[in-house]
Design a protein around this motif. Structure first.
Motif, PDB file in Angstrom:
ATOM      1  N   ILE A 116       0.842  -1.205   0.000  1.00  0.00           N
ATOM      2  CA  ILE A 116       0.000   0.000   0.000  1.00  0.00           C
ATOM      3  C   ILE A 116       0.872   1.248   0.000  1.00  0.00           C
ATOM      4  N   MET A 117       1.921   1.243   0.811  1.00  0.00           N
ATOM      5  CA  MET A 117       2.804   2.410   0.872  1.00  0.00           C
ATOM      6  C   MET A 117       3.488   2.660  -0.474  1.00  0.00           C
ATOM      7  N   GLU A 118       3.840   1.586  -1.172  1.00  0.00           N
ATOM      8  CA  GLU A 118       4.540   1.725  -2.455  1.00  0.00           C
ATOM      9  C   GLU A 118       3.616   2.163  -3.580  1.00  0.00           C
ATOM     10  N   HIS A 119       2.353   1.710  -3.542  1.00  0.00           N
ATOM     11  CA  HIS A 119       1.459   1.928  -4.683  1.00  0.00           C
ATOM     12  C   HIS A 119       0.363   2.970  -4.422  1.00  0.00           C
ATOM     13  N   CYS A 120       0.144   3.306  -3.155  1.00  0.00           N
ATOM     14  CA  CYS A 120      -0.972   4.223  -2.855  1.00  0.00           C
ATOM     15  C   CYS A 120      -0.558   5.374  -1.945  1.00  0.00           C
ATOM     16  N   PHE A 121       0.729   5.629  -1.841  1.00  0.00           N
ATOM     17  CA  PHE A 121       1.212   6.613  -0.867  1.00  0.00           C
ATOM     18  C   PHE A 121       0.540   7.969  -1.039  1.00  0.00           C
ATOM     19  N   GLN A 122       0.384   8.422  -2.263  1.00  0.00           N
ATOM     20  CA  GLN A 122      -0.160   9.761  -2.500  1.00  0.00           C
ATOM     21  C   GLN A 122      -1.637   9.874  -2.131  1.00  0.00           C
ATOM     22  N   TYR A 123      -2.292   8.745  -1.926  1.00  0.00           N
ATOM     23  CA  TYR A 123      -3.714   8.748  -1.567  1.00  0.00           C
ATOM     24  C   TYR A 123      -3.931   8.658  -0.047  1.00  0.00           C
ATOM     25  N   LEU A 124      -2.876   8.372   0.705  1.00  0.00           N
ATOM     26  CA  LEU A 124      -3.026   8.101   2.125  1.00  0.00           C
ATOM     27  C   LEU A 124      -3.153   9.376   2.947  1.00  0.00           C
ATOM     28  N   ASP A 125      -4.062   9.344   3.923  1.00  0.00           N
ATOM     29  CA  ASP A 125      -4.239  10.441   4.867  1.00  0.00           C
ATOM     30  C   ASP A 125      -3.689  10.084   6.242  1.00  0.00           C
ATOM     31  N   ALA A 126      -3.162   8.870   6.368  1.00  0.00           N
ATOM     32  CA  ALA A 126      -2.589   8.418   7.643  1.00  0.00           C
ATOM     33  C   ALA A 126      -1.676   7.235   7.351  1.00  0.00           C
ATOM     34  N   PRO A 127      -0.756   6.941   8.280  1.00  0.00           N
ATOM     35  CA  PRO A 127       0.064   5.747   8.098  1.00  0.00           C
ATOM     36  C   PRO A 127      -0.800   4.483   8.092  1.00  0.00           C
ATOM     37  N   VAL A 128      -0.362   3.487   7.359  1.00  0.00           N
ATOM     38  CA  VAL A 128      -1.066   2.206   7.353  1.00  0.00           C
ATOM     39  C   VAL A 128      -0.904   1.558   8.726  1.00  0.00           C
ATOM     40  N   LYS A 129      -1.980   1.063   9.270  1.00  0.00           N
ATOM     41  CA  LYS A 129      -1.985   0.471  10.611  1.00  0.00           C
ATOM     42  C   LYS A 129      -2.074  -1.048  10.522  1.00  0.00           C
ATOM     43  N   ARG A 130      -1.250  -1.728  11.322  1.00  0.00           N
ATOM     44  CA  ARG A 130      -1.314  -3.184  11.428  1.00  0.00           C
ATOM     45  C   ARG A 130      -1.734  -3.561  12.844  1.00  0.00           C
ATOM     46  N   VAL A 131      -2.620  -4.539  12.949  1.00  0.00           N
ATOM     47  CA  VAL A 131      -3.054  -5.047  14.247  1.00  0.00           C
ATOM     48  C   VAL A 131      -2.896  -6.564  14.219  1.00  0.00           C
ATOM     49  N   ALA A 132      -2.198  -7.103  15.222  1.00  0.00           N
ATOM     50  CA  ALA A 132      -1.893  -8.533  15.210  1.00  0.00           C
ATOM     51  C   ALA A 132      -1.715  -9.032  16.630  1.00  0.00           C
ATOM     52  N   SER A 133      -1.453 -10.320  16.758  1.00  0.00           N
ATOM     53  CA  SER A 133      -1.280 -10.931  18.074  1.00  0.00           C
ATOM     54  C   SER A 133       0.075 -10.566  18.676  1.00  0.00           C
ATOM     55  N   LEU A 134       0.221 -10.886  19.957  1.00  0.00           N
ATOM     56  CA  LEU A 134       1.457 -10.602  20.675  1.00  0.00           C
ATOM     57  C   LEU A 134       2.636 -11.376  20.087  1.00  0.00           C
ATOM     58  N   GLU A 135       3.822 -10.851  20.309  1.00  0.00           N
ATOM     59  CA  GLU A 135       5.038 -11.528  19.855  1.00  0.00           C
ATOM     60  C   GLU A 135       5.446 -12.587  20.883  1.00  0.00           C
ATOM     61  N   THR A 136       4.544 -13.519  21.116  1.00  0.00           N
ATOM     62  CA  THR A 136       4.805 -14.646  22.027  1.00  0.00           C
ATOM     63  C   THR A 136       4.214 -15.900  21.413  1.00  0.00           C
ATOM     64  N   PRO A 137       4.623 -17.071  21.885  1.00  0.00           N
ATOM     65  CA  PRO A 137       3.852 -18.276  21.530  1.00  0.00           C
ATOM     66  C   PRO A 137       2.419 -18.131  22.045  1.00  0.00           C
ATOM     67  N   ILE A 138       1.530 -18.969  21.558  1.00  0.00           N
ATOM     68  CA  ILE A 138       0.118 -18.865  21.935  1.00  0.00           C
ATOM     69  C   ILE A 138      -0.107 -19.581  23.265  1.00  0.00           C
ATOM     70  N   PRO A 139      -0.582 -18.881  24.296  1.00  0.00           N
ATOM     71  CA  PRO A 139      -0.797 -19.516  25.589  1.00  0.00           C
ATOM     72  C   PRO A 139      -2.078 -20.346  25.619  1.00  0.00           C
ATOM     73  N   PHE A 140      -2.203 -21.157  26.670  1.00  0.00           N
ATOM     74  CA  PHE A 140      -3.323 -22.085  26.787  1.00  0.00           C
ATOM     75  C   PHE A 140      -4.552 -21.467  27.450  1.00  0.00           C
ATOM     76  N   ILE A 141      -4.401 -20.959  28.669  1.00  0.00           N
ATOM     77  CA  ILE A 141      -5.569 -20.569  29.441  1.00  0.00           C
ATOM     78  C   ILE A 141      -6.248 -19.360  28.804  1.00  0.00           C
ATOM     79  N   ASN A 142      -7.578 -19.290  28.900  1.00  0.00           N
ATOM     80  CA  ASN A 142      -8.323 -18.318  28.110  1.00  0.00           C
ATOM     81  C   ASN A 142      -7.980 -16.871  28.454  1.00  0.00           C
ATOM     82  N   GLN A 143      -7.651 -16.585  29.742  1.00  0.00           N
ATOM     83  CA  GLN A 143      -7.306 -15.210  30.081  1.00  0.00           C
ATOM     84  C   GLN A 143      -6.069 -14.750  29.311  1.00  0.00           C
ATOM     85  N   LEU A 144      -5.078 -15.631  29.209  1.00  0.00           N
ATOM     86  CA  LEU A 144      -3.852 -15.297  28.492  1.00  0.00           C
ATOM     87  C   LEU A 144      -4.073 -15.311  26.982  1.00  0.00           C
ATOM     88  N   GLU A 145      -4.901 -16.246  26.504  1.00  0.00           N
ATOM     89  CA  GLU A 145      -5.187 -16.308  25.073  1.00  0.00           C
ATOM     90  C   GLU A 145      -5.930 -15.053  24.625  1.00  0.00           C
TER      91      GLU A 145
END
Length: 659
Positions: free
Chosen positions: A611-640
């Motif tokens: 998107i930054m390479e092909h649509c930069f001139q159209y952007l009104d804000a930086p592209v945002k990424r949302v993802a999981s934590l940089e950890t292995p996936i935990p078991f118990i639901n509170q941690l998951e």
């Protein structure tokens, strides 16, 4: 010296065996000269081992597949592969077998029923299992032969392949060339048993030890074994005792080998010993031998001149990119009007069943998929409809079963391999990324395999049953990756994946299996790869996601009705619908990408960069990424819950809109 027992073979057969060994010997001697002259880049010598390759190939039928290795030049010459093509292959010319993309013996050719190795050695053993399985399913009464060195028997693929072949009673010969050294490592540091053939007992497999330098013993014993296997299909393990007279490859030399060992084996030279046997028994004369040599040397010189005269390959960017994948002409099959409400898991099961009906030789393989129906019950009832030949329980050997799928493809049969959980694909990672993904680019062989990948978190399954690891494969040229979020898409994309002759990683989110329902057409239909679905249209922001993330985004928009957003469900990640992404971003001016995978190295990073390479001139804000934590996936639901990005997506979206 070699002692030859009395034989009933005709003089013509004996003479042909000798000529067949002499030819690769003379070629090798010429190659060593060319190597010193810098006219070829590398050479793996089989001098001293010619009797094995020639004897095995002579004992087999031309329509039977052989999977050779570095030191099996005699397989290629005995199968009458034109020398010009071999020389062009070694010089990286276009008339070789890999268009300059791979070297020496790393190639296959359907024309001569030869399937070459890859440098990882072990995977070709499981591929041989797949070819042998295809022959058995087709009742063709053929043998498949596969070669390994004694060093390769230490790899896990060797043990998996033997186990699968024995459990399934496949008509395959495992030929071990025990030549003393794996590069510089002697056999006493490679294994701790008297004979590698003894390992056959552990797999319930017949085994033999053969003097690999004795052409008569090799040819007559293998002829007897192959005839027996054709009428009584089963695997056989054969250990050929021989010796590598030159280095692993020429640059490594033989300084690590005791001189007395070289002298002892030098006296057992298979070509020289057999020549003297024929001379002593008046089967061959010196004049005939001289004539044979002259003819072969002339053939070599002529073929070399033809290879030299061929122009060097000129890079063609379009051709390089196109040849990564086998051509696939997508045929759109529209859905019928009759629908029924199905869960994601039901749509996948129905799609599998209808594809099994459409492709009457399609094979599905995986752990517990037969009578048990798989751990998720997706293949429940399949055995009753399609039989155990086509719905195959496998041992716990992911690597070998993926290789079996590759072998089935070589023999013309489609297959589906189920990873019980996508996490377990690590045990089969090598053949996916190094064999399936590269085989069409290397020598124009399709890998008609779909790997089903039950994946994802949200079910409290912990670090080893919850990963969504699609980024490992979107990175690998030659693979296609599908990741549906809805039952309708899952069924149609699965049909397309099975029709496609390329390897497809098909991700199925476990948390969506029984939680998502949709009206789905009852008949068979297809959906094209590379076409995203625009689920919602708006003006303020573009939301891009796939899999479970699509449903998290939908929930967020439903609870924030004032947000005007385009919501793009990618559906396939390779190929990626960049046109849909770019068109939307150019309209909205803002983009947020939601993935379940951890952030760094995920596909969201590549989409953001695009998107930054092909649509930069159209952007009104930086592209945002949302993802999981940089950890292995935990078991118990509170941690998951803390690990997953679901609960932080809404705030990230609002922050982007307020930028």
């Amino acid at each position: 010296m070699i002692t030859y027992k009395n034989t009933n073979l005709s003089k013509d057969t004996l003479t042909q065996l000798y000529k067949s060994m002499l030819k690769p010997r003379l070629i090798e001697e010429k190659m060593l000269i060319l190597l010193r002259q810098g006219k070829i880049s590398k050479w793996f010598s089989g001098i001293g081992q010619e009797a094995i390759a020639v004897g095995v190939t002579k004992a087999m039928k031309n329509e039977e597949y052989i999977l050779p290795m570095h030191r099996n030049l005699g397989v290629f010459t005995t199968r009458q592969v034109p020398l010009k093509r071999l020389f062009c292959q070694w010089q990286g010319k276009a008339s070789g077998f890999t268009n300059g993309r791979d070297r020496s013996f790393h190639f296959g050719t359907q024309e001569y029923n030869i399937v070459g190795m890859i440098s990882h050695l072990g995977p070709q053993l499981g591929v041989a299992d797949g070819i042998a399985l295809a022959k058995k399913l087709k009742n063709q009464q053929q043998v498949t032969a596969v070669f390994s060195g004694e060093g390769g028997t230490s790899e896990g693929d060797f043990h998996e392949a033997l186990n699968v072949a024995s459990v399934w009673q496949l008509p395959v010969m495992f030929c071990i060339e025990n030549n003393g050294y794996g590069l510089s490592t002697p056999t006493n540091e490679q294994y701790n048993c008297d004979h590698l053939a003894d390992r056959g007992k552990g797999y319930g497999m017949e085994s033999h030890i053969i003097d690999g330098n004795n052409i008569l013993e090799v040819y007559e014993t293998i002829s007897e074994i192959t005839n027996s296997i054709r009428t009584n299909p089963r695997p056989v393990l054969i250990e050929f005792k021989t010796f590598r007279m030159r280095g692993h490859e020429e640059a490594s030399g033989t300084k690590y080998v005791p001189n007395e060992l070289l002298e002892t084996w030098g006296k057992k030279d298979p070509v020289e010993n057999f020549k003297h046997y024929l001379l002593d028994n008046n089967i061959l004369t010196e004049a005939q031998n001289d004539a044979f040599k002259a003819d072969i040397k002339n053939e070599i010189d002529v073929a070399l001149e033809e290879a030299y005269s061929e122009p060097a390959i000129e890079p063609n960017l379009e051709k390089e990119l196109v040849d990564v994948y086998a051509s696939f002409e997508y045929k759109n099959i529209a859905p019928n009007n009759e629908t029924e409400e199905l869960r994601l898991i039901d749509a996948i099961s129905q799609g599998l069943r209808q594809s099994m009906e459409k492709h009457d030789d399609l094979v599905i393989m995986g752990q517990d998929i037969a009578e048990y129906g798989g751990v998720f019950k997706i293949t429940e009832g399949f055995v009753e409809q399609f039989g155990k030949d086509r719905v195959r329980n496998t041992p716990i050997c992911e690597s070998s079963i993926i290789e079996v799928g590759m072998g089935l493809s070589i023999a013309g049969i489609k297959s589906i391999v189920e990873m019980q959980f996508s996490d377990f694909v690590t045990s089969g990672f090598n053949p996916i990324v190094n064999y399936l993904a590269k085989v069409h680019y290397r020598w124009n062989q399709q890998a008609d395999v779909v790997v089903r990948m039950p994946c994802g978190a949200g079910v409290a399954a912990g670090p080893f049953h919850s990963q969504t690891n699609e980024a490992w494969f979107t990175k690998t040229p030659g693979l296609k990756v599908a990741y549906p979020a809805f039952p309708y898409d899952a069924k149609g994309l699965l049909a397309t994946a099975i029709n496609d002759p390329n390897p497809v990683m098909f991700f199925e989110h476990k948390a969506l299996y029984r939680s998502i329902r949709q009206e789905v057409p009852t008949d068979y239909y297809t959906i094209p790869f590379g076409e995203a679905a625009l689920l919602k249209e708006g003006e303020d922001v573009t939301i891009i996601s796939y899999g479970a993330g699509v449903h998290w985004a939908l929930e967020t928009l439903e609870s924030n009705t004032k947000i005007s957003a385009d919501l793009i469900d990618l559906r396939t990640l390779q190929p990626l619908d960049t046109e849909a992404i770019f068109n939307s971003v150019k309209k909205t001016g803002k983009a947020i990408i939601l993935q379940e995978d951890s952030l760094f190295g995920g596909i969201a990073s590549d989409i953001s960069a695009l998107i930054m390479e092909h649509c930069f001139q159209y952007l009104d804000a930086p592209v945002k990424r949302v993802a999981s934590l940089e950890t292995p996936i935990p078991f118990i639901n509170q941690l998951e819950d803390q690990y997953l990005p679901k609960n932080k997506f809404q705030q990230a979206l609002i922050d982007l809109l307020e930028y």
